[in-house]
Design an enzyme around this catalytic site. Structure first.
Site, PDB file in Angstrom:
ATOM      1  N   LYS A 187       0.863  -1.289   0.100  1.00  0.00           N
ATOM      2  CA  LYS A 187       0.057   0.034   0.190  1.00  0.00           C
ATOM      3  C   LYS A 187       0.900   1.340   0.066  1.00  0.00           C
ATOM      4  O   LYS A 187       0.666   2.237  -0.497  1.00  0.00           O
ATOM      5  CB  LYS A 187      -0.854   0.047   1.261  1.00  0.00           C
ATOM      6  CG  LYS A 187      -1.942   1.165   1.159  1.00  0.00           C
ATOM      7  CD  LYS A 187      -2.784   0.829   2.462  1.00  0.00           C
ATOM      8  CE  LYS A 187      -3.505   2.377   2.916  1.00  0.00           C
ATOM      9  NZ  LYS A 187      -4.474   2.084   4.205  1.00  0.00           N
ATOM     10  N   GLU A 193      11.059  -4.416   3.764  1.00  0.00           N
ATOM     11  CA  GLU A 193      11.308  -5.731   3.672  1.00  0.00           C
ATOM     12  C   GLU A 193      10.668  -5.845   2.304  1.00  0.00           C
ATOM     13  O   GLU A 193      11.266  -6.792   1.178  1.00  0.00           O
ATOM     14  CB  GLU A 193      10.491  -6.707   4.682  1.00  0.00           C
ATOM     15  CG  GLU A 193      10.693  -6.627   6.109  1.00  0.00           C
ATOM     16  CD  GLU A 193      10.245  -5.724   6.667  1.00  0.00           C
ATOM     17  OE1 GLU A 193       9.842  -4.519   6.116  1.00  0.00           O
ATOM     18  OE2 GLU A 193      10.176  -5.568   8.054  1.00  0.00           O
ATOM     19  N   GLY A 248      -4.467  -2.079   5.779  1.00  0.00           N
ATOM     20  CA  GLY A 248      -3.914  -3.497   5.333  1.00  0.00           C
ATOM     21  C   GLY A 248      -4.514  -4.788   5.508  1.00  0.00           C
ATOM     22  O   GLY A 248      -4.726  -5.508   4.753  1.00  0.00           O
ATOM     23  N   ARG A 249      -4.658  -4.878   7.029  1.00  0.00           N
ATOM     24  CA  ARG A 249      -5.338  -6.283   7.424  1.00  0.00           C
ATOM     25  C   ARG A 249      -6.602  -6.474   6.920  1.00  0.00           C
ATOM     26  O   ARG A 249      -7.321  -7.497   7.289  1.00  0.00           O
ATOM     27  CB  ARG A 249      -5.079  -6.512   8.924  1.00  0.00           C
ATOM     28  CG  ARG A 249      -5.794  -5.494   9.870  1.00  0.00           C
ATOM     29  CD  ARG A 249      -5.006  -5.288  11.182  1.00  0.00           C
ATOM     30  NE  ARG A 249      -5.440  -4.360  11.927  1.00  0.00           N
ATOM     31  CZ  ARG A 249      -4.805  -2.997  12.103  1.00  0.00           C
ATOM     32  NH1 ARG A 249      -3.781  -2.846  11.528  1.00  0.00           N
ATOM     33  NH2 ARG A 249      -5.274  -2.211  12.914  1.00  0.00           N
ATOM     34  N   GLU A 334      -3.465  -6.998  15.942  1.00  0.00           N
ATOM     35  CA  GLU A 334      -3.017  -5.936  15.285  1.00  0.00           C
ATOM     36  C   GLU A 334      -4.179  -5.002  15.536  1.00  0.00           C
ATOM     37  O   GLU A 334      -4.111  -3.687  15.871  1.00  0.00           O
ATOM     38  CB  GLU A 334      -2.367  -5.900  14.035  1.00  0.00           C
ATOM     39  CG  GLU A 334      -1.438  -4.607  13.689  1.00  0.00           C
ATOM     40  CD  GLU A 334      -0.757  -4.886  12.518  1.00  0.00           C
ATOM     41  OE1 GLU A 334       0.583  -4.989  12.540  1.00  0.00           O
ATOM     42  OE2 GLU A 334      -1.443  -5.007  11.352  1.00  0.00           O
ATOM     43  N   HIS A 365      -3.511 -33.646  18.245  1.00  0.00           N
ATOM     44  CA  HIS A 365      -2.339 -34.437  18.833  1.00  0.00           C
ATOM     45  C   HIS A 365      -1.186 -33.668  19.044  1.00  0.00           C
ATOM     46  O   HIS A 365       0.215 -33.944  19.109  1.00  0.00           O
ATOM     47  CB  HIS A 365      -1.858 -35.314  17.745  1.00  0.00           C
ATOM     48  CG  HIS A 365      -2.889 -36.265  17.326  1.00  0.00           C
ATOM     49  ND1 HIS A 365      -3.021 -37.761  17.946  1.00  0.00           N
ATOM     50  CD2 HIS A 365      -4.018 -36.322  16.823  1.00  0.00           C
ATOM     51  CE1 HIS A 365      -3.910 -38.377  17.425  1.00  0.00           C
ATOM     52  NE2 HIS A 365      -4.797 -37.525  16.564  1.00  0.00           N
ATOM     53  N   LYS A 485      10.638  -0.502  13.853  1.00  0.00           N
ATOM     54  CA  LYS A 485      10.943  -0.169  12.618  1.00  0.00           C
ATOM     55  C   LYS A 485      12.175   0.938  12.650  1.00  0.00           C
ATOM     56  O   LYS A 485      13.304   0.826  12.096  1.00  0.00           O
ATOM     57  CB  LYS A 485       9.792   0.470  11.939  1.00  0.00           C
ATOM     58  CG  LYS A 485       8.748  -0.496  11.210  1.00  0.00           C
ATOM     59  CD  LYS A 485       7.996   0.087  10.334  1.00  0.00           C
ATOM     60  CE  LYS A 485       6.583  -0.592  10.110  1.00  0.00           C
ATOM     61  NZ  LYS A 485       5.598  -0.024   9.535  1.00  0.00           N
TER      62      LYS A 485
END
Ligand code: G6Q
Length: 522
Positions: A187, A193, A248-249, A334, A365, A485
């Site tokens: 965005k 990264e 974003g999310r 978040e 399990h 950051k």
């Protein structure tokens, strides 16, 4: 309520398992295995009323700037609003913009799918690599995996997110750049990264294809910052827009879903949007007491704030939903991992719990032991489907028998008397007792389709929003990720510089940096 056992509640009301249910947008919710009675529900709904949940829902749908700290709307619901309807933000109807981008995405996806879009050397595109992070990675990765059954099988999808170069190297190791399309999903187009991975992809392509012109056939971007994308070298015609009001999310239904659309095709993508929209409408219009996201949100509040539950387990009984818990982790943690209220005060109550989970039956399990017999209360969401996409003998029945058995065992457990009656020696009895009274929701749908996935994701989005409203936090900002950051920017050159500049961190960070430098040199 602490003393009441689900065994008692079910014995008192034989219809409990039918009464505490609700249904919408293809999803059936059974919330009867929760430690509630009618009075609890009445009080929780009063709490929602006192927190003006209705007004806040309307404010979201009307594009008000409910993301207070960033002064933005949180209008993901506009991303799935049908053509012809209208949502006005800052004097602009955003729905036509949304559909313009969807149509461009559809045209592009079709070209990749039918092979008309060729790579620089004329070869067909076989591999699609989405490069993004956080909201620009988790949604596409989860949705591709969830809807893989519907995907075009001669296309190969990879998702690169980590700044660890291994992620990129392993993703492209067996690929031919002449057959590979990179979707740079960011965005902001400033995420360190993502830019590092995009740069690596660019270098890899140029190295093999040896022509700058080739990039326009192998790189597209999804971004609201087209000038940065162009500067990076993406062809202006290869940029798919999205907007600051799509967080974003909450963006998997925006152009961030381009890889999903290429995989499943525009028609299936539209069916997914319709599923989202059906749940959006339900959330907006259904009475709160029959409203799935509201009920689930209030139940989450119930355990978090009144039973001091610290976590919430997400247990999808479907292999295709393997990344669903990871996706929901960001969505909830978040969004509601905040301690400052909308009025800028410190919250005097617990906010978001830790969300985690795993596919059934794998989790059984591994960590279910703790849910059954540990000292903590862990509310669980079970998610299952009545029909398998890959029917194989009685396997779906077996899978669903496991889901139903786990929810039953958690709720009702096994008493010492029952265990003794089986002839268990007395010393072993306490070890075998399952006290039960462990709450769960069960979500059941007919079949995992694009539409079902849409309504399932929207259900959780709105449940998270409901919780945020009750806690009175801004569910749409994420300031907590900023400091890390900034410090990374400060430390990065200190690791590289050979002459070892003076370190001014705390003694722990300084010592770790020195050790790293020493070993790095070797
Ligand atoms: C999500 C967050 C965050 C964001 C990533 C990637 O709500 O905002 O996870 O999606 O930091 O950001 P860009 O898309 O700007 O690269």
């Amino acid at each position: 309520m602490r003393k009441l056992h689900l065994r008692q509640l079910f014995a008192d009301d034989p219809k409990r398992g039918e009464r505490y249910t609700a249904e919408a947008a293809g999803l059936y919710l059974d919330y009867s295995k929760n430690r509630i009675i009618d009075e609890t529900l009445r009080l929780l709904l009063t709490l929602a009323g006192d927190c003006n949940l209705h007004m806040r829902i309307e404010a979201m749908f009307n594009g008000e700037k409910i993301n207070v700290s960033e002064r933005r709307s949180a209008l993901h619901v506009a991303l799935r609003t049908p053509k012809g309807e209208s949502i006005v933000v800052n004097g602009v109807d955003v729905v036509p913009q949304v559909h313009t981008v969807l149509e461009r995405m559809a045209a592009f996806s079709e070209q990749i799918r039918n092979g008309k879009w060729r790579g620089h050397t004329g070869k067909r595109i076989r591999n699609i690599v989405n490069i993004g992070l956080g909201g620009s990675d988790l949604g596409p990765m989860m949705a591709y995996e969830a809807l893989r059954y519907y995907s075009q099988r001669d296309l190969n999808f990879r998702f690169v997110s980590n700044v660890d170069a291994t992620d990129f190297e392993e993703a492209i190791r067996d690929l031919d750049p002449a057959e590979t399309l990179f979707i740079i999903s960011s965005k902001s187009f400033t995420t360190q990264e993502t830019l590092a991975n995009a740069q690596a992809a660019r270098d890899w392509c140029l190295d093999k294809l040896d022509d700058k012109q080739s990039l326009s056939r192998h790189f597209v971007a999804v971004s609201s910052n087209s000038s940065k994308a162009v500067k990076f070298g993406i062809d202006a015609g290869n940029i798919f827009d999205f907007w600051d009001w799509a967080g974003g999310r909450y963006s998997m239904t925006s152009a961030i879903g381009l890889s999903t659309m290429i995989a499943i095709g525009p028609e299936n993508f539209r069916a997914m949007l319709a599923g989202f929209h059906a749940m959006d409408q339900h959330f907006r219009t259904a009475p709160l007491g029959q409203n799935l996201p509201v009920l689930m949100g209030l139940l989450a509040i119930w355990y978090n704030n009144f039973f001091d539950a610290h976590t919430q387990a997400l247990l999808p009984y479907d292999q295709y939903l393997r990344y669903f818990p990871v996706y929901l982790q960001q969505l909830s943690m978040e969004s509601n991992g905040k301690q400052i209220t909308l009025d800028g005060m410190r919250a005097g109550w617990q906010t978001a719990p830790i969300w985690w989970g795993e596919r059934g039956t794998n989790g059984q399990h591994s960590f279910y032991q703790l849910i059954h017999q540990g000292t903590r209360l862990i509310p669980c969401d079970f998610i299952g489907f009545c029909q398998s996409l890959n029917p194989l003998g009685h396997r779906q029945d077996l899978l669903m028998a496991n889901l139903l058995a786990q929810a039953e065992a958690l709720a009702f457990g096994k008493t010492a008397e029952e265990i003794r009656a089986e002839g268990t020696p007395e010393w072993l009895v306490p070890h075998r007792v399952l006290e039960g009274n462990r709450p769960s929701n069960t979500l059941l749908a007919e079949r995992l389709t694009p539409g079902t996935l849409g309504s399932l994701v929207a259900l959780y989005e709105h449940s998270v929003f409901t919780q945020g409203v009750i806690w009175n936090v801004d569910s749409f900002d994420q300031w907590g990720v900023e400091l890390g950051k900034t410090l990374t920017q400060a430390i990065f050159p200190q690791l590289e510089v050979a002459r070892e500049p003076e370190l001014k961190h705390d003694s722990s960070t300084n010592t770790l940096i020195r050790r790293y430098r020493r070993l790095r040199r070797q």
